[in-house]
Write a protein that holds these residues in place. Structure first.
Motif, PDB file in Angstrom:
ATOM      1  N   GLY A 101       8.407   1.680  -4.495  1.00 32.46           N
ATOM      2  CA  GLY A 101       8.664   1.066  -5.785  1.00 32.46           C
ATOM      3  C   GLY A 101       7.490   0.243  -6.279  1.00 32.46           C
ATOM      4  N   PRO A 102       7.701  -0.613  -7.299  1.00 28.43           N
ATOM      5  CA  PRO A 102       6.601  -1.416  -7.851  1.00 28.43           C
ATOM      6  C   PRO A 102       5.876  -2.266  -6.810  1.00 28.43           C
ATOM      7  CG  PRO A 102       8.520  -1.524  -9.280  1.00 28.43           C
ATOM      8  CD  PRO A 102       8.962  -0.793  -8.056  1.00 28.43           C
ATOM      9  N   LEU A 103       6.606  -2.890  -5.895  1.00 28.74           N
ATOM     10  CA  LEU A 103       5.955  -3.681  -4.856  1.00 28.74           C
ATOM     11  C   LEU A 103       5.162  -2.793  -3.898  1.00 28.74           C
ATOM     12  CD1 LEU A 103       8.576  -6.412  -3.881  1.00 28.74           C
ATOM     13  CD2 LEU A 103       6.313  -6.767  -4.846  1.00 28.74           C
ATOM     14  N   GLY A 104       5.729  -1.659  -3.541  1.00 23.15           N
ATOM     15  CA  GLY A 104       5.034  -0.749  -2.648  1.00 23.15           C
ATOM     16  C   GLY A 104       3.721  -0.268  -3.235  1.00 23.15           C
ATOM     17  N   TRP A 105       3.741   0.122  -4.493  1.00 25.70           N
ATOM     18  CA  TRP A 105       2.510   0.592  -5.132  1.00 25.70           C
ATOM     19  C   TRP A 105       1.494  -0.536  -5.274  1.00 25.70           C
ATOM     20  CZ3 TRP A 105       0.745   5.378  -6.114  1.00 25.70           C
ATOM     21  CH2 TRP A 105       1.656   6.436  -6.046  1.00 25.70           C
ATOM     22  N   ALA A 106       1.962  -1.745  -5.588  1.00 27.91           N
ATOM     23  CA  ALA A 106       1.043  -2.884  -5.729  1.00 27.91           C
ATOM     24  C   ALA A 106       0.394  -3.225  -4.394  1.00 27.91           C
ATOM     25  CB  ALA A 106       1.791  -4.089  -6.292  1.00 27.91           C
ATOM     26  N   MET A 107       1.168  -3.186  -3.312  1.00 24.40           N
ATOM     27  CA  MET A 107       0.599  -3.486  -1.997  1.00 24.40           C
ATOM     28  C   MET A 107      -0.335  -2.376  -1.549  1.00 24.40           C
ATOM     29  SD  MET A 107       0.605  -5.926   0.189  1.00 24.40           S
ATOM     30  CE  MET A 107      -0.811  -5.867   1.311  1.00 24.40           C
ATOM     31  N   ARG A 108       0.007  -1.147  -1.851  1.00 22.89           N
ATOM     32  CA  ARG A 108      -0.876  -0.016  -1.545  1.00 22.89           C
ATOM     33  C   ARG A 108      -2.225  -0.219  -2.217  1.00 22.89           C
ATOM     34  NH1 ARG A 108      -2.360   4.582  -4.274  1.00 22.89           N
ATOM     35  NH2 ARG A 108      -2.505   6.586  -3.155  1.00 22.89           N
ATOM     36  N   ALA A 109      -2.226  -0.602  -3.496  1.00 21.38           N
ATOM     37  CA  ALA A 109      -3.475  -0.807  -4.229  1.00 21.38           C
ATOM     38  C   ALA A 109      -4.282  -1.949  -3.617  1.00 21.38           C
ATOM     39  CB  ALA A 109      -3.171  -1.097  -5.696  1.00 21.38           C
ATOM     40  N   LEU A 110      -3.597  -3.030  -3.233  1.00 21.81           N
ATOM     41  CA  LEU A 110      -4.289  -4.173  -2.632  1.00 21.81           C
ATOM     42  C   LEU A 110      -4.945  -3.782  -1.305  1.00 21.81           C
ATOM     43  CD1 LEU A 110      -4.982  -7.181  -2.595  1.00 21.81           C
ATOM     44  CD2 LEU A 110      -2.716  -7.624  -1.615  1.00 21.81           C
ATOM     45  N   CYS A 111      -4.222  -3.051  -0.476  1.00 25.24           N
ATOM     46  CA  CYS A 111      -4.780  -2.606   0.800  1.00 25.24           C
ATOM     47  C   CYS A 111      -5.996  -1.701   0.591  1.00 25.24           C
ATOM     48  CB  CYS A 111      -3.718  -1.868   1.614  1.00 25.24           C
ATOM     49  SG  CYS A 111      -2.446  -2.930   2.338  1.00 25.24           S
ATOM     50  N   ARG A 112      -5.914  -0.814  -0.362  1.00 24.84           N
ATOM     51  CA  ARG A 112      -7.031   0.110  -0.608  1.00 24.84           C
ATOM     52  C   ARG A 112      -8.263  -0.647  -1.110  1.00 24.84           C
ATOM     53  NH1 ARG A 112      -6.279   5.538  -0.997  1.00 24.84           N
ATOM     54  NH2 ARG A 112      -7.516   5.764  -2.905  1.00 24.84           N
ATOM     55  N   ARG A 113      -8.064  -1.657  -1.947  1.00 26.73           N
ATOM     56  CA  ARG A 113      -9.204  -2.449  -2.429  1.00 26.73           C
ATOM     57  C   ARG A 113      -9.884  -3.189  -1.285  1.00 26.73           C
ATOM     58  NH1 ARG A 113      -5.734  -3.737  -6.793  1.00 26.73           N
ATOM     59  NH2 ARG A 113      -5.319  -5.807  -5.906  1.00 26.73           N
ATOM     60  N   ARG A 114      -9.100  -3.629  -0.320  1.00 32.39           N
ATOM     61  CA  ARG A 114      -9.651  -4.422   0.785  1.00 32.39           C
ATOM     62  C   ARG A 114     -10.028  -3.586   2.001  1.00 32.39           C
ATOM     63  NH1 ARG A 114      -6.608 -10.278   0.636  1.00 32.39           N
ATOM     64  NH2 ARG A 114      -6.964 -10.623  -1.601  1.00 32.39           N
ATOM     65  N   GLY A 115      -9.755  -2.301   1.934  1.00 33.82           N
ATOM     66  CA  GLY A 115     -10.077  -1.451   3.057  1.00 33.82           C
ATOM     67  C   GLY A 115      -9.166  -1.661   4.251  1.00 33.82           C
ATOM     68  N   TRP A 116      -7.943  -2.139   4.009  1.00 36.27           N
ATOM     69  CA  TRP A 116      -6.983  -2.380   5.093  1.00 36.27           C
ATOM     70  C   TRP A 116      -6.179  -1.109   5.368  1.00 36.27           C
ATOM     71  CZ3 TRP A 116      -4.143  -7.565   3.534  1.00 36.27           C
ATOM     72  CH2 TRP A 116      -5.050  -8.635   3.644  1.00 36.27           C
TER      73      TRP A 116
END
Length: 352
Positions: A101-116
């Motif tokens: 959902g919205p939280l999942g996609w937002a966290m996915r984007a954050l992880c990808r930006r940080r290389g996590w």
């Protein structure tokens, strides 16, 4: 649970490392009532009891709106900035994204930006659910789901048949994560006598929503009484269409456990669930299961003494009446929440 799952879960219990700071981001969280929330909340309790620090970020921490057509589910609105602050304050060792959902996609984007690296879980067949509600082609939704999960380091799936299905659909990082049942809460006694209701009692328990295919159960020509325990957006419409069925509404704790134990057969009409915790709860209560031969039932009802699977659901219901209630309980005892939590923890991927 298959033999490989039992062995893996046992290895995980005996291989605990130093305490972790575990971040779980989920669009499904308390006060929602469903299998995803129940699984996560129990796993979190086990992890904390073992010494880990666990933070769950759900939609309750954000401005949220009801999901169209399903007001009980709240969706976070524009969670990105606040989510980043919450994540930074927690400073996780590992990240698990539970939902798409919205939280999942937002966290996915954050992880990808940080290389996590992060892990995900496949809890719900959203393509089939969306198709049932909106007629959106399932192929479109499966493409989106694959894009979401393939960005992570692993996608957790509860059963062998689900893992095989995901692999066939192009998911390349699928990992096993089993489920459990509370054997103290769900037990053969005490039983709800269902006084005044003709026997046998055929029971459905769970969310009352279109994707659960409850109509397929209620439309069957069966002896005795059909009982529906639970609530959801389809309840009132089904109650009006099937006035001979008995609708109890939501039940919890001991009342729900007695409902399972007091039934003669538990009927699971869903064709789209990825597991079905209610299957284990019914079996732990000594009640055999009738279901379609699909993912979930195929993985849980592996002994003909504890249930019947058939594309003719009426035939399955009638055969299940002759199953062995003692065998049902014994079968359920192979499924442990301790093993479920240990396997979850061992499959996480450190971000540093």
């Amino acid at each position: 649970m298959d033999d490989a799952g039992v062995a893996l879960a046992a290895d995980c219990i005996g291989a605990r490392s130093a305490p972790l700071r575990i971040l779980i981001v989920s669009d499904a969280w308390i006060p929602q009532v469903n299998g995803v929330v129940r699984t996560l909340s129990i796993v979190v309790d086990h992890l904390r009891a073992g010494g880990d620090t666990v933070e769950v970020i759900g939609p309750d921490r954000f401005v949220n709106l009801p999901m169209p057509g399903y007001a009980e589910i709240r969706l976070a609105v524009a969670p990105g900035r606040k989510l980043r602050r919450l994540v930074e304050a927690f400073a996780p060792d590992v990240v698990h994204i539970a939902t798409e959902g919205p939280l999942g996609w937002a966290m996915r984007a954050l992880c990808r930006r940080r290389g996590w690296p992060f892990t995900t879980a496949f809890h719900t067949r959203f393509p089939e659910y969306l198709h049932a509600r909106t007629r959106i082609p399932v192929a479109w939704s499966w493409a989106v789901m694959r894009r979401f999960h393939e960005a992570g380091a692993g996608t957790f799936a509860a059963t062998r048949s689900l893992r095989d299905d995901l692999a066939a659909r192009g998911f390349t990082k699928v990992r096993a994560w089993t489920r459990g049942v509370d054997l103290v809460r769900f037990r053969p006694e005490p039983r709800d006598p269902w006084e005044g209701l003709p026997r046998p009692v055929f029971l459905y328990a769970g969310r009352v929503a279109v994707e659960k295919n409850i109509e397929a159960f209620l439309a069957l020509d069966l002896p005795g009484t059909k009982v529906v325990v639970g609530d959801g957006p389809a309840r009132e419409g089904l109650r009006k269409r099937f006035p001979d069925a008995h609708f109890t509404g939501y039940r919890d704790n001991g009342s729900l456990a007695r409902s399972y134990a007091g039934a003669d057969v538990f009927v699971f009409p869903s064709r789209t669930d990825t597991f079905g915790l209610v299957l284990l709860e019914a079996l732990a209560s000594g009640t055999p299961v009738a279901a379609f031969p699909v993912t979930g039932p195929l993985d849980v009802i592996t002994d003909p003494r504890v249930g019947a699977l058939d594309d003719d659901l009426r035939a399955a219901c009638l055969r299940a009446l002759d199953c062995d209630r003692a065998a049902c309980r014994t079968h359920a005892e192979a499924w442990s929440w301790e093993a479920c939590a240990a396997q979850f923890r061992a499959t996480l991927v450190p971000i540093r």
